[in-house]
Write a protein that holds these residues in place. Sequence first.
Motif, PDB file in Angstrom:
ATOM      1  N   GLY A  13      24.949   0.702   9.621  1.00 35.02           N
ATOM      2  CA  GLY A  13      25.355   1.789  10.513  1.00 35.02           C
ATOM      3  C   GLY A  13      24.208   2.590  11.075  1.00 35.02           C
ATOM      4  N   ASP A  14      23.618   3.448  10.246  1.00 35.01           N
ATOM      5  CA  ASP A  14      22.618   4.380  10.771  1.00 35.01           C
ATOM      6  C   ASP A  14      21.190   3.926  10.491  1.00 35.01           C
ATOM      7  N   VAL A  15      20.966   2.642  10.299  1.00 34.15           N
ATOM      8  CA  VAL A  15      19.627   2.100  10.028  1.00 34.15           C
ATOM      9  C   VAL A  15      19.196   1.274  11.234  1.00 34.15           C
ATOM     10  N   SER A  16      17.928   1.384  11.619  1.00 31.40           N
ATOM     11  CA  SER A  16      17.433   0.598  12.742  1.00 31.40           C
ATOM     12  C   SER A  16      16.746  -0.675  12.238  1.00 31.40           C
ATOM     13  N   PRO A  17      16.795  -1.771  13.008  1.00 30.49           N
ATOM     14  CA  PRO A  17      16.110  -3.007  12.607  1.00 30.49           C
ATOM     15  C   PRO A  17      14.603  -2.820  12.515  1.00 30.49           C
ATOM     16  N   ASP A  18      14.053  -1.929  13.353  1.00 34.48           N
ATOM     17  CA  ASP A  18      12.611  -1.692  13.298  1.00 34.48           C
ATOM     18  C   ASP A  18      12.206  -1.092  11.952  1.00 34.48           C
ATOM     19  N   MET A  19      13.017  -0.191  11.412  1.00 34.30           N
ATOM     20  CA  MET A  19      12.683   0.431  10.133  1.00 34.30           C
ATOM     21  C   MET A  19      12.798  -0.582   8.985  1.00 34.30           C
ATOM     22  N   ILE A  20      13.780  -1.502   9.065  1.00 35.91           N
ATOM     23  CA  ILE A  20      13.897  -2.550   8.042  1.00 35.91           C
ATOM     24  C   ILE A  20      12.668  -3.458   8.080  1.00 35.91           C
ATOM     25  N   ALA A  21      12.251  -3.846   9.293  1.00 37.39           N
ATOM     26  CA  ALA A  21      11.090  -4.714   9.435  1.00 37.39           C
ATOM     27  C   ALA A  21       9.835  -4.036   8.907  1.00 37.39           C
ATOM     28  N   LEU A  22       9.680  -2.737   9.216  1.00 33.55           N
ATOM     29  CA  LEU A  22       8.498  -2.007   8.759  1.00 33.55           C
ATOM     30  C   LEU A  22       8.491  -1.857   7.243  1.00 33.55           C
ATOM     31  N   GLN A  23       9.647  -1.565   6.652  1.00 36.60           N
ATOM     32  CA  GLN A  23       9.742  -1.398   5.201  1.00 36.60           C
ATOM     33  C   GLN A  23       9.370  -2.683   4.455  1.00 36.60           C
ATOM     34  N   ASN A  24       9.755  -3.835   5.010  1.00 36.03           N
ATOM     35  CA  ASN A  24       9.563  -5.112   4.315  1.00 36.03           C
ATOM     36  C   ASN A  24       8.450  -5.972   4.902  1.00 36.03           C
ATOM     37  N   ASN A  25       7.706  -5.409   5.850  1.00 37.38           N
ATOM     38  CA  ASN A  25       6.613  -6.143   6.498  1.00 37.38           C
ATOM     39  C   ASN A  25       7.116  -7.472   7.064  1.00 37.38           C
ATOM     40  N   LEU A  26       8.178  -7.381   7.864  1.00 34.17           N
ATOM     41  CA  LEU A  26       8.827  -8.571   8.395  1.00 34.17           C
ATOM     42  C   LEU A  26       8.628  -8.674   9.897  1.00 34.17           C
ATOM     43  N   THR A  27       8.701  -9.919  10.361  1.00 29.16           N
ATOM     44  CA  THR A  27       8.836 -10.191  11.790  1.00 29.16           C
ATOM     45  C   THR A  27      10.117 -11.005  11.958  1.00 29.16           C
ATOM     46  N   SER A  28      10.433 -11.371  13.181  1.00 30.75           N
ATOM     47  CA  SER A  28      11.700 -12.054  13.432  1.00 30.75           C
ATOM     48  C   SER A  28      11.747 -13.457  12.852  1.00 30.75           C
ATOM     49  N   ASP A  29      10.606 -14.015  12.434  1.00 27.80           N
ATOM     50  CA  ASP A  29      10.604 -15.409  11.974  1.00 27.80           C
ATOM     51  C   ASP A  29      10.002 -15.597  10.578  1.00 27.80           C
ATOM     52  N   ASN A  30       9.823 -14.511   9.812  1.00 25.79           N
ATOM     53  CA  ASN A  30       9.214 -14.709   8.482  1.00 25.79           C
ATOM     54  C   ASN A  30      10.151 -14.322   7.340  1.00 25.79           C
ATOM     55  N   TYR A  31      11.448 -14.518   7.535  1.00 30.31           N
ATOM     56  CA  TYR A  31      12.404 -14.320   6.444  1.00 30.31           C
ATOM     57  C   TYR A  31      13.434 -15.446   6.505  1.00 30.31           C
ATOM     58  N   ASN A  32      14.064 -15.701   5.347  1.00 30.88           N
ATOM     59  CA  ASN A  32      14.987 -16.823   5.234  1.00 30.88           C
ATOM     60  C   ASN A  32      16.211 -16.416   4.431  1.00 30.88           C
ATOM     61  N   PRO A  33      17.310 -17.166   4.588  1.00 32.38           N
ATOM     62  CA  PRO A  33      18.484 -16.883   3.749  1.00 32.38           C
ATOM     63  C   PRO A  33      18.120 -16.946   2.261  1.00 32.38           C
ATOM     64  N   GLY A  34      18.623 -15.982   1.507  1.00 28.09           N
ATOM     65  CA  GLY A  34      18.303 -15.903   0.089  1.00 28.09           C
ATOM     66  C   GLY A  34      17.229 -14.875  -0.221  1.00 28.09           C
ATOM     67  N   ASP A  35      16.415 -14.520   0.789  1.00 25.98           N
ATOM     68  CA  ASP A  35      15.405 -13.473   0.566  1.00 25.98           C
ATOM     69  C   ASP A  35      16.086 -12.134   0.318  1.00 25.98           C
ATOM     70  N   VAL A  36      15.497 -11.347  -0.553  1.00 26.07           N
ATOM     71  CA  VAL A  36      16.020 -10.010  -0.846  1.00 26.07           C
ATOM     72  C   VAL A  36      15.096  -8.993  -0.189  1.00 26.07           C
ATOM     73  N   ILE A  37      15.664  -8.121   0.619  1.00 27.09           N
ATOM     74  CA  ILE A  37      14.893  -7.120   1.320  1.00 27.09           C
ATOM     75  C   ILE A  37      15.394  -5.732   0.958  1.00 27.09           C
ATOM     76  N   ILE A  38      14.586  -4.741   1.295  1.00 29.16           N
ATOM     77  CA  ILE A  38      14.932  -3.340   1.031  1.00 29.16           C
ATOM     78  C   ILE A  38      15.489  -2.727   2.314  1.00 29.16           C
ATOM     79  N   ILE A  39      16.615  -2.079   2.166  1.00 28.84           N
ATOM     80  CA  ILE A  39      17.187  -1.323   3.286  1.00 28.84           C
ATOM     81  C   ILE A  39      16.785   0.148   3.091  1.00 28.84           C
ATOM     82  N   PRO A  40      15.970   0.709   3.986  1.00 27.41           N
ATOM     83  CA  PRO A  40      15.507   2.095   3.794  1.00 27.41           C
ATOM     84  C   PRO A  40      16.614   3.119   4.036  1.00 27.41           C
TER      85      PRO A  40
END
Length: 223
Positions: A196-223
């Motif tokens: 809801g109130d979370v932006s994709p940019d903040m998720i990417a920044l929190q987890n040091n992600l780009t659009s192509d460096n994550y895969n199904p099964g990876d666990v990420i942090i939602i800020p």
Amino acid sequence: MNRNSSVRTIIILVVIGIVVIGLTSCKLPASKGPQSTSDGFPAPAGSKETGSGIDVSTFATQTAQALPPVVINQTPGEPVSTSTSPNPVATSVPPPPAPTEAPVVYVQATPGGPPASYTLQSGEFPFCIARRFNVDINELLSINGLTINSSVSAGQVLKIPQTGNPFVGERALKPHPDYYQIQSGDTLNTIACSYGDVSPDMIALQNNLTSDNYNPGDVIIIP
């Protein structure tokens, strides 16, 4: 003449007596030799034969005393401890320390108003954008000529209201900060909309992600 014969007879008897006494003394043992077992083998010194065999308790004690000392728990620079026991007891090894989880530092949103416009990505919709930018959904639909039943598509550019009127209702659809396991078909944009109130940019920044460096099964942090 008879006197000389008597003297010789006495001398002969004395000599015979001395010889007999000497022969008798030769039959007595001068010293006691080594004992033997019932099998004919020499018994160890200090052991004795019992009714069932050789008692070797004394021999066993002497053997244990003759064993070299066993060194245990020797550490360089420390006194050496010794033990005469042939089987020293091993010291217990402490279990390894339990791993600790690294603290999570959540990224804070950059202060400022909403952007003037936003290009929809695959899986996004007007309510998602209104929650994310905290703008009134009716104003967002109105300035873009949309209704609640209107269809939108990826690549469509939406104008964002600048009136400052907030979103009416609960912006967060799921509690966070949170851990999220990426599923097949997920994108950072669809994950952001699901909270809801979370932006994709903040998720990417929190987890040091780009659009192509994550895969199904990876666990990420939602800020």
